[in-house]
Design an enzyme around this catalytic site. Structure first.
Site, mmCIF file in Angstrom:
data_model
loop_
_atom_site.group_PDB
_atom_site.id
_atom_site.type_symbol
_atom_site.label_atom_id
_atom_site.label_comp_id
_atom_site.label_asym_id
_atom_site.label_seq_id
_atom_site.Cartn_x
_atom_site.Cartn_y
_atom_site.Cartn_z
ATOM 1 N N GLU A 1 0.843 -1.199 0.000
ATOM 2 C CA GLU A 1 0.000 0.000 0.000
ATOM 3 C C GLU A 1 0.876 1.246 0.000
ATOM 4 O O GLU A 1 1.794 1.378 0.803
ATOM 5 C CB GLU A 1 -0.923 0.010 1.218
ATOM 6 C CG GLU A 1 -1.952 1.118 1.193
ATOM 7 C CD GLU A 1 -2.919 1.054 2.361
ATOM 8 O OE1 GLU A 1 -3.725 1.988 2.508
ATOM 9 O OE2 GLU A 1 -2.859 0.071 3.128
ATOM 10 N N LEU A 2 0.596 2.173 -0.878
ATOM 11 C CA LEU A 2 1.428 3.353 -1.077
ATOM 12 C C LEU A 2 1.556 4.198 0.188
ATOM 13 O O LEU A 2 0.559 4.625 0.769
ATOM 14 C CB LEU A 2 0.845 4.210 -2.214
ATOM 15 C CG LEU A 2 1.565 5.525 -2.514
ATOM 16 C CD1 LEU A 2 2.990 5.251 -2.984
ATOM 17 C CD2 LEU A 2 0.797 6.322 -3.566
ATOM 18 N N ASP A 3 2.805 4.451 0.601
ATOM 19 C CA ASP A 3 3.120 5.344 1.725
ATOM 20 C C ASP A 3 2.337 5.009 2.991
ATOM 21 O O ASP A 3 1.912 5.903 3.734
ATOM 22 C CB ASP A 3 2.853 6.803 1.334
ATOM 23 C CG ASP A 3 3.846 7.308 0.298
ATOM 24 O OD1 ASP A 3 4.966 6.769 0.250
ATOM 25 O OD2 ASP A 3 3.505 8.226 -0.460
ATOM 26 N N ALA A 4 2.122 3.720 3.242
ATOM 27 C CA ALA A 4 1.303 3.333 4.393
ATOM 28 C C ALA A 4 1.982 2.291 5.269
ATOM 29 O O ALA A 4 1.338 1.685 6.118
ATOM 30 C CB ALA A 4 -0.046 2.800 3.919
#
Length: 236
Positions: free
Chosen positions: A178-181
């Site tokens: 998950e992007l930037d998570a």
């Protein structure tokens, strides 16, 4: 003070792994920094140089316990670029792998980073696929500005500046699908005001990113980052 004559390195590792078994640890790492090799890392970067060049300088000054195996980028830098001159002077390989929406060159990247202990994304503006993360199987540390999620897309700093924000920041975290998570390792913030120009605003933001990423790498290398509850970390 560790004395290898009184406690041989192999015996130390075995003893600590026995201790790990007693507590059913999911992962156990045993390192003696003065004896063991430095962490071997690869750095991925896109067009922006500030985080990459900062890491190179810290490495040169011996402020990070790492050896930089290579630098990989989807941006072609001219040979007289300051980063390229630094890499050539220190004989660090630079690999230019242009990407498209349909080809992220992940298989080639996997081949280049094989044998590294972990990877650093120093403002690498590509999303790593889940299959890439599984294939690599080791930690990847990322940095992004603290203007997310309010200001996405192109020129987020200009968007935030025009919106008159009063607080900016940076976040360094482990990479997940998950992007930037991913689990957060380090965060830093700084106040800005109406006195800032767009230039000073951007400089402050980039300085936070450099400091935040370097601190996250240092903490990780010193084994002060403990993941827990899937998405959290303890940093001590």
């Amino acid at each position: 003070t560790y004395n290898p004559r009184l406690w041989p390195r192999d015996m130390l590792r075995t003893d600590f792994l026995h201790l790990s078994d007693c507590f059913n640890a999911q992962k156990s790492t045993v390192r003696v920094p003065d004896i063991d090799p430095k962490y071997k890392i690869a750095v991925l970067a896109s067009k922006q140089d500030h985080c990459l060049f900062d890491l190179l300088h810290r490495w040169q000054e011996g402020r990070l316990p790492v050896d930089i195996h290579c630098v990989i980028s989807n941006h072609d830098r001219p040979v007289d670029n300051h980063v390229m001159r630094f890499l050539k002077r220190h004989e660090i390989p630079y690999h230019y792998l242009p990407t498209t929406s349909g080809n992220k060159r992940e298989q080639e990247i996997l081949e280049l980073i094989e044998g590294t202990d972990f990877v650093v994304l120093a403002r690498y503006m590509q999303v790593m696929s889940e299959s890439f993360l599984k294939s690599y199987g080791k930690d990847i540390i990322n940095i992004h500005h603290g203007l997310l999620p309010s200001f996405k897309g192109g020129s987020p700093s200009r968007q935030a500046f025009n919106a008159g924000v009063k607080l900016i920041g940076a976040t360094s975290h482990f990479v997940t699908p998950e992007l930037d998570a991913g689990p957060i390792i380090e965060q830093m913030v700084e106040r800005v005001s109406h006195r800032d120009t767009l230039h000073s605003f951007v400089v402050k933001s980039e300085n936070l990113e450099k400091q935040c990423l370097a601190e996250a790498i240092k903490s990780y290398c010193e084994l002060r980052v403990l993941p827990y509850e899937v998405m959290k970390t303890v940093v001590f």
